[in-house]
Design an enzyme around this catalytic site. Structure first.
Site, PDB file in Angstrom:
ATOM      1  N   HIS A  78       0.841  -1.197   0.000  1.00 40.97           N
ATOM      2  CA  HIS A  78       0.000   0.000   0.000  1.00 40.97           C
ATOM      3  C   HIS A  78       0.877   1.248   0.000  1.00 40.97           C
ATOM      4  O   HIS A  78       1.220   1.769   1.068  1.00 40.97           O
ATOM      5  CB  HIS A  78      -0.900  -0.003   1.236  1.00 40.97           C
ATOM      6  CG  HIS A  78      -1.833  -1.174   1.292  1.00 40.97           C
ATOM      7  ND1 HIS A  78      -1.413  -2.446   1.611  1.00 40.97           N
ATOM      8  CD2 HIS A  78      -3.164  -1.278   1.054  1.00 40.97           C
ATOM      9  CE1 HIS A  78      -2.449  -3.282   1.569  1.00 40.97           C
ATOM     10  NE2 HIS A  78      -3.510  -2.610   1.238  1.00 40.97           N
ATOM     11  N   PRO A 117      -5.810  -5.020  11.304  1.00 39.97           N
ATOM     12  CA  PRO A 117      -7.243  -4.950  11.570  1.00 39.97           C
ATOM     13  C   PRO A 117      -7.570  -3.536  12.079  1.00 39.97           C
ATOM     14  O   PRO A 117      -7.127  -3.147  13.170  1.00 39.97           O
ATOM     15  CB  PRO A 117      -7.458  -6.025  12.632  1.00 39.97           C
ATOM     16  CG  PRO A 117      -6.305  -6.977  12.423  1.00 39.97           C
ATOM     17  CD  PRO A 117      -5.156  -6.083  12.059  1.00 39.97           C
ATOM     18  N   LEU A 118      -8.303  -2.785  11.313  1.00 41.55           N
ATOM     19  CA  LEU A 118      -8.367  -1.338  11.544  1.00 41.55           C
ATOM     20  C   LEU A 118      -9.032  -0.958  12.870  1.00 41.55           C
ATOM     21  O   LEU A 118      -9.936  -1.623  13.352  1.00 41.55           O
ATOM     22  CB  LEU A 118      -9.064  -0.669  10.360  1.00 41.55           C
ATOM     23  CG  LEU A 118      -8.244  -0.759   9.058  1.00 41.55           C
ATOM     24  CD1 LEU A 118      -9.016  -0.201   7.871  1.00 41.55           C
ATOM     25  CD2 LEU A 118      -6.890  -0.061   9.185  1.00 41.55           C
ATOM     26  N   ASP A 125      -8.688   6.952   7.653  1.00 45.87           N
ATOM     27  CA  ASP A 125     -10.153   6.988   7.586  1.00 45.87           C
ATOM     28  C   ASP A 125     -10.755   5.693   8.117  1.00 45.87           C
ATOM     29  O   ASP A 125     -11.764   5.701   8.812  1.00 45.87           O
ATOM     30  CB  ASP A 125     -10.630   7.098   6.128  1.00 45.87           C
ATOM     31  CG  ASP A 125     -10.038   8.290   5.411  1.00 45.87           C
ATOM     32  OD1 ASP A 125     -10.092   9.383   5.973  1.00 45.87           O
ATOM     33  OD2 ASP A 125      -9.516   8.100   4.294  1.00 45.87           O
ATOM     34  N   GLY A 126     -10.142   4.583   7.709  1.00 47.90           N
ATOM     35  CA  GLY A 126     -10.679   3.273   8.075  1.00 47.90           C
ATOM     36  C   GLY A 126     -10.760   3.124   9.582  1.00 47.90           C
ATOM     37  O   GLY A 126     -11.775   2.676  10.122  1.00 47.90           O
ATOM     38  N   ASN A 149      -7.107  11.985   4.042  1.00 50.77           N
ATOM     39  CA  ASN A 149      -6.756  12.068   2.618  1.00 50.77           C
ATOM     40  C   ASN A 149      -7.935  11.818   1.675  1.00 50.77           C
ATOM     41  O   ASN A 149      -7.759  11.781   0.457  1.00 50.77           O
ATOM     42  CB  ASN A 149      -5.601  11.111   2.300  1.00 50.77           C
ATOM     43  CG  ASN A 149      -5.986   9.654   2.538  1.00 50.77           C
ATOM     44  OD1 ASN A 149      -7.156   9.288   2.471  1.00 50.77           O
ATOM     45  ND2 ASN A 149      -5.009   8.818   2.810  1.00 50.77           N
ATOM     46  N   ILE A 175      -9.482   9.354   0.692  1.00 55.79           N
ATOM     47  CA  ILE A 175      -9.543   8.203  -0.209  1.00 55.79           C
ATOM     48  C   ILE A 175      -9.546   6.896   0.589  1.00 55.79           C
ATOM     49  O   ILE A 175      -8.738   6.712   1.489  1.00 55.79           O
ATOM     50  CB  ILE A 175      -8.318   8.199  -1.163  1.00 55.79           C
ATOM     51  CG1 ILE A 175      -8.340   9.415  -2.072  1.00 55.79           C
ATOM     52  CG2 ILE A 175      -8.264   6.897  -1.992  1.00 55.79           C
ATOM     53  CD1 ILE A 175      -9.484   9.455  -3.061  1.00 55.79           C
ATOM     54  N   SER A 190     -22.259  -8.221  37.758  1.00 51.80           N
ATOM     55  CA  SER A 190     -22.613  -9.526  37.193  1.00 51.80           C
ATOM     56  C   SER A 190     -21.376 -10.390  36.991  1.00 51.80           C
ATOM     57  O   SER A 190     -21.389 -11.587  37.279  1.00 51.80           O
ATOM     58  CB  SER A 190     -23.317  -9.350  35.848  1.00 51.80           C
ATOM     59  OG  SER A 190     -24.520  -8.660  35.997  1.00 51.80           O
ATOM     60  N   GLU A 197     -17.257  -3.752  24.587  1.00 58.06           N
ATOM     61  CA  GLU A 197     -16.516  -5.007  24.701  1.00 58.06           C
ATOM     62  C   GLU A 197     -15.272  -5.034  23.815  1.00 58.06           C
ATOM     63  O   GLU A 197     -14.199  -5.487  24.243  1.00 58.06           O
ATOM     64  CB  GLU A 197     -17.419  -6.188  24.347  1.00 58.06           C
ATOM     65  CG  GLU A 197     -18.640  -6.357  25.258  1.00 58.06           C
ATOM     66  CD  GLU A 197     -19.787  -5.408  24.919  1.00 58.06           C
ATOM     67  OE1 GLU A 197     -19.730  -4.744  23.857  1.00 58.06           O
ATOM     68  OE2 GLU A 197     -20.752  -5.324  25.710  1.00 58.06           O
ATOM     69  N   HIS A 245     -28.386 -14.126  24.855  1.00 56.22           N
ATOM     70  CA  HIS A 245     -27.387 -14.035  25.923  1.00 56.22           C
ATOM     71  C   HIS A 245     -26.755 -15.376  26.270  1.00 56.22           C
ATOM     72  O   HIS A 245     -25.842 -15.425  27.087  1.00 56.22           O
ATOM     73  CB  HIS A 245     -28.026 -13.416  27.181  1.00 56.22           C
ATOM     74  CG  HIS A 245     -28.193 -11.927  27.083  1.00 56.22           C
ATOM     75  ND1 HIS A 245     -28.887 -11.339  26.045  1.00 56.22           N
ATOM     76  CD2 HIS A 245     -27.733 -10.899  27.858  1.00 56.22           C
ATOM     77  CE1 HIS A 245     -28.857 -10.016  26.208  1.00 56.22           C
ATOM     78  NE2 HIS A 245     -28.171  -9.728  27.286  1.00 56.22           N
TER      79      HIS A 245
END
Lengths: 672, 672
Positions: free
Chosen positions: B25, B115-116, B155-156, B185, B187, B385, B411, B473
């Site tokens: 990239h 992983p973004l 952005d991601g 940017n 894009i 809980s 979470e 649940h």
């Protein structure tokens, strides 16, 4: 404290049902009762006689732990939900389970909620569906698709990341028919939220281009009405109404505290609340006058009747469109679809091409798109990688007559919106991302399965075969994760023919979701006869066989099938009777008759080897403890696909080696 | 176009490495090169000679697909990363994989990204860790823990929901040492982002109580410096610097387009870029002058030396604290810890109590908390809980000398922040939610496993045993999902004794994560002798046995163990030789010697039945194709735990029935 009798009916039913069940969340139903009363009595165009009337407004309780609020309303307005059902709150086989459940015993539940934030996302899917359908079907003077989506959310929904994903997108997409009521009560389970949720929600939603109506007193009917009216007048933006409420409103000693969030009030406090609310009836008794005021059957029927007349005239004027809508509402596949796709399958079989299955999927979409205008596609910012679009794809982001949604990098939001589009009806959504990022959306996939929605999740880049992007992008566990979700069918085809069959199966699956898993890299097309082509549809079939009782059976899927078949040829040459099963869908294979399964994979043959570039553990189910699994036991690595397949043992030599080891181990075979 | 030679060195290395690898990239490294230059040359207090110097500033490339940016910087500043390593970009076994990988061959990578959004979350974990440690260890004139966390995001990252979760929390927690550079940017992969990402990022982050510096020209060094200076002056809020950049800056024909996002420039465009940048050297040649200006070894060593002197004096003055810090940095467990916890285990065994394992876990935390000040807890708004706090828990949300984080209903954010705290070092984090909601955080759990982080995920409400909350649940698939993640150890103890042992094992696991899964409901404490107590640590052991060769073996875990043991007694009474294996951790059991495993679960015994209220498929691994699995095959339902266990077959009668069926099937047994 000023309270109104009609809203108090909700409060009284809620606290008593929860007390009886000895579990539940009274705080929210008590806090949102006034808003619910105004919304349901004045605005929602529902018809309790026919909860599934198609042009109804959709209502979603995204904070689903307050389910008793919704059950109370459905009971009071006249749905098929008796006071006995209310008394059975949270009991096995009741119409009133702990959280609202779609596709269960009670019509009128638009979606299953509980996992926070997802109801909100489903609602945005509803609004997208409404928008697309209105463009597809409405005509001048015939707004046959024209409804709003109302959503209740709590702090929890707004803290969840998915709320960001979908609300940012909803603002960008200008979905003005969404009206969200935020129950701003300052309390979550751990206590006063200000210490972990101190954002300025108004500013946040304005940053998303929403219409925000702040500081609405959630216990003042006039203010609530005014806010809803304003929301109705908004022609571009979605609306967020920030309602200041008191959690457990009506409970003299517990309101405003986290005590009232997730536990029954206790008998004494229920009684104190009854007195405080000046409610002079027994536990589950609602005065007739109150019932009468709540009853929505007549009003609702009238609205539906008006719509039915509209539809009748529409049918005359726009017959083709009417028939198309009818087909969709009946969840029918176009006539000839299966005949045509079968032809397409045969034609593809005899014109072999060694293309990636993601590309084969795009070719299939090119076929499907033309036949199925109900298909609504999308990708989480990976369209050119997923190949999830086709020549007829038109961006909904530019124009809501589109059929393709650029979701942005929002896998969870995308998946839950996809669920929403499916829930709405009359559309068949699919959405795409990389297989590894299914994990970002995991619970939405589970919810699709729990609700048995008709939709398709596409995942490409399905293994270490994606190569250089490395272990963060190489799914290892995902196939197993997907295969074990109840109701889900997962497919991992080996070539373009199996890809089309997988799509065919998915389209024909009217009452549950399908996951389609595709390669990034090219795969070799396999040879098949007519019977084999037909048997792909059964999820697993013999793709290569010996003419004797096999010494050994290989089971393989996807990109690993081809090396398995080459190994088969080598073994046959040296006289080892070998069979190869192609198993594109274990889930579908599992559902075949015992007879078929035993024919393909006979119980008595213990020499079984599975070959799949995915976590090993799953395959014990098919090869047994004494079988051999050629699979992944670790994460992948960054490097070329070729080198990775070699490193992790997906080679002809390694399969050969393992086959020989097995034969020697299990019986001294003089062929070896 | 004005460009600077030092930043251009990054651009040139990046585009050539990507071209050579034929994948990668280039757009982001080219766009962010100027910002990277200013930040790394002027501000970051790193030391290439010792990348793991503890008080270094942390730098995270959350948009990890731009990994070559980071590799180029590490190479230029003098890390142990040669030009050959750069040339090997994305190749197997290289120091320069497709995405930055922590715990791989190259020191200087603070966390694995790709992983973004998660890198951003890890960074917020770093800042929390820094804050906690500074309170634990700093003294007047001894700011031995005092560093910043710099994060690049695209952005991601900002579209992903997790960015909302963690940034909202970071603002609330006032983590002013976080400085995030947003590569604005316009894009993303699908094209111009405005059609799917049109939010006002400045307004959004202001709603989170961040300091936002907008409209910084990312190609103007003065503006960049000014912005960083402003961020350093901010004493309360985290800072977001919105940098307007041009993706692929320097590429004359492709900059500013999505073409440059995920594909090499092509040989011609690489050459055109070289000319445009006025770079007159060969592909991987960097002029000596440029190297000299980038070289950070001397400057870095000086900073570390100063710190070492500080530490030396600190050691004299605050010896105990110094030793404690040293212990933590060496990842050492306190002396006597194992002796003391063993005593605690024995004491608990002889004082039986039938409590929920979540409660047993809280009791264990009470013991651990006092011995391990490095423990940093938290819950996603389920503290009462999960029972994840103990008497010494003090809220970090109120005061950053705390050791417990109320994460809110977040979470995924919680889990990725937990990863960040572990990555930072000197702390041992744990965090808690319901087991089913592990799915909201799935990829963070995977990342913890991939990075082999020392941390603990607690999941309570582990099965249909949670009852009334219903299928949304009730986890069904989660245990299987967790068990198949490479490097992860998952435990599901059956009583309070196994709970303490599970915790002991987790604490002693210095190089990988552990998941602890607990019941909501009470469980019966089992009887054990000393040897059995010891064998819990092996993940699986014989808890009940016959004195002969068993006819049948039961394998069970958690809340289902007790009914299995009662069934055992019934079978023994009628003369069926039965063995019961308690298997709190299949992962740990799998790692035992073949000898031990075969002693517990002999290969030759095929009559095996597993009993666990979790998805069946996983158990084929232990019982084989001809074994019997008493497990879940569908989702759960809403109702009382008792009724649900009965409905789904977790009863003594059903186990008896299945055992008898198996014995009749597998050999005609005249005992039956």
């Amino acid at each position: 404290m000023k309270t109104r009798k009609l809203a108090n009916a909700i409060r009284i039913l809620s606290i008593n049902a929860i007390q009886k069940a000895n579990s539940g969340h009274p705080g929210m139903p008590m806090g949102m009762a006034d808003i619910a009363e105004v919304l349901w009595r004045k605005y929602i165009n529902h018809n309790p006689n026919n909860p599934l009337w198609f042009n109804r407004d959709r209502f979603i309780l995204s904070n689903g732990h307050g389910s008793i609020l919704l059950y109370s309303i459905l009971h009071l307005t006249g749905y098929n939900l008796t006071i006995e059902d209310i008394k059975n709150f949270r009991q096995l086989n009741s119409k009133t389970p702990g959280h609202p459940e779609y596709n269960n015993l009670l019509n009128g539940i638009e979606t299953t909620t509980g996992p926070l934030g997802q109801g909100l996302a489903n609602g945005i899917g509803f609004a997208i569906a409404e928008s697309i359908l209105s463009k597809q079907f409405n005509k001048p003077n015939y707004n046959i698709i024209d409804h709003k989506t109302y959503i209740f959310v709590g702090d929890g929904c707004l803290m969840e990341g998915i709320s960001h994903e979908v609300c940012s997108l909803a603002g960008t997409l200008k979905l003005n028919k969404i009206i969200v009521f935020y129950d701003d009560n300052n309390i979550s389970i751990d206590g006063n939220v200000k210490k972990w949720f101190n954002e300025d929600v108004e500013k946040r939603f304005k940053s998303y281009n929403w219409n925000v109506i702040n500081n609405v007193n959630g216990h003042n009917n006039k203010e609530i009405k005014k806010a809803i009216q304003k929301a109705h007048n908004e022609k571009i933006k979605p609306t967020l109404i920030i309602c200041k409420t008191i959690i457990g409103y009506g409970s003299p000693n517990k309101s405003g505290t986290s005590d009232v969030h997730g536990a029954p009030l206790g008998i004494n406090e229920v009684e104190a609340t009854r007195i405080k609310l000046n409610w002079n009836y027994s536990k589950f008794e609602i005065p007739k006058k109150v019932y009468l005021k709540w009853d929505a059957k007549k009003k609702g029927q009238k609205k539906e009747d008006e719509w039915n007349i509209l539809i009748k005239n529409y049918k005359k004027k726009y017959t083709q469109l009417y028939l198309e809508l009818k087909r969709r509402l009946n969840n029918e596949i176009p006539k000839l679809f299966n005949i045509k796709i079968d032809k397409f399958i045969y034609k593809t079989q005899i014109k072999p091409e060694n293309i990636a299955t993601r590309k084969a999927s795009q070719n299939t979409l090119e076929f499907l798109g033309k036949m199925l205008p109900e298909l609504i596609g999308g990708s989480a910012d990976l369209t050119p990688s997923n190949l999830s679009n086709w020549s007829g794809s038109k961006s909904f982001n530019n124009d809501n007559s589109g059929n393709y949604i650029h979701y942005g990098v929002r896998e969870f939001g995308m998946s839950a919106i996809t669920n929403g589009i499916a829930l709405h009806g009359a559309l068949l959504p699919y959405s795409a991302t990389f297989l590894v990022f299914f994990e970002y959306a995991h619970n939405a996939i589970r919810m699709a399965s729990l609700m048995k929605l008709r939709l398709i999740f596409i995942y490409t880049h399905d293994s270490i075969g994606l190569g250089e992007d490395g272990p963060t992008h190489q799914p290892i566990e995902a196939l197993s994760n997907l295969r074990i979700i109840p109701n889900m069918n997962t497919w991992r085809p080996c070539d373009q023919v199996e890809t089309i069959v997988a799509w065919k199966h998915a389209i024909n699956r009217l009452n549950s979701p399908t996951t389609l898993v595709f390669t990034r890299q090219n795969v070799v097309q396999q040879i098949r006869d007519l019977k084999q082509i037909k048997n792909i549809y059964k999820g697993g079939y013999i793709i290569k066989d010996c003419n004797k009782f096999p010494d050994i059976i290989f089971i393989s899927t996807g990109s690993e099938l081809n090396i398995t078949i080459i190994t088969f040829r080598k073994l046959i040459k040296i006289g080892i009777y070998t069979r190869v099963i192609s198993m594109p869908s274990t889930n579908v294979f599992d559902k075949q008759s015992e007879k078929y399964k035993n024919k393909i994979l006979p119980n008595i043959i213990k020499n079984r080897i599975s070959i799949e570039a995915s976590i090993s553990d799953y395959w014990y189910k098919y090869v047994g403890i004494n079988g051999t699994i050629i699979g992944m036991k670790t994460f992948g690595e960054s490097g070329s696909a070729e080198k990775l397949f070699k490193k992790f043992g997906f080679t002809i030599n390694n399969i050969l080696k393992e086959a020989k080891k097995m034969l020697i181990r299990n019986y001294s075979n003089n062929k070896i």
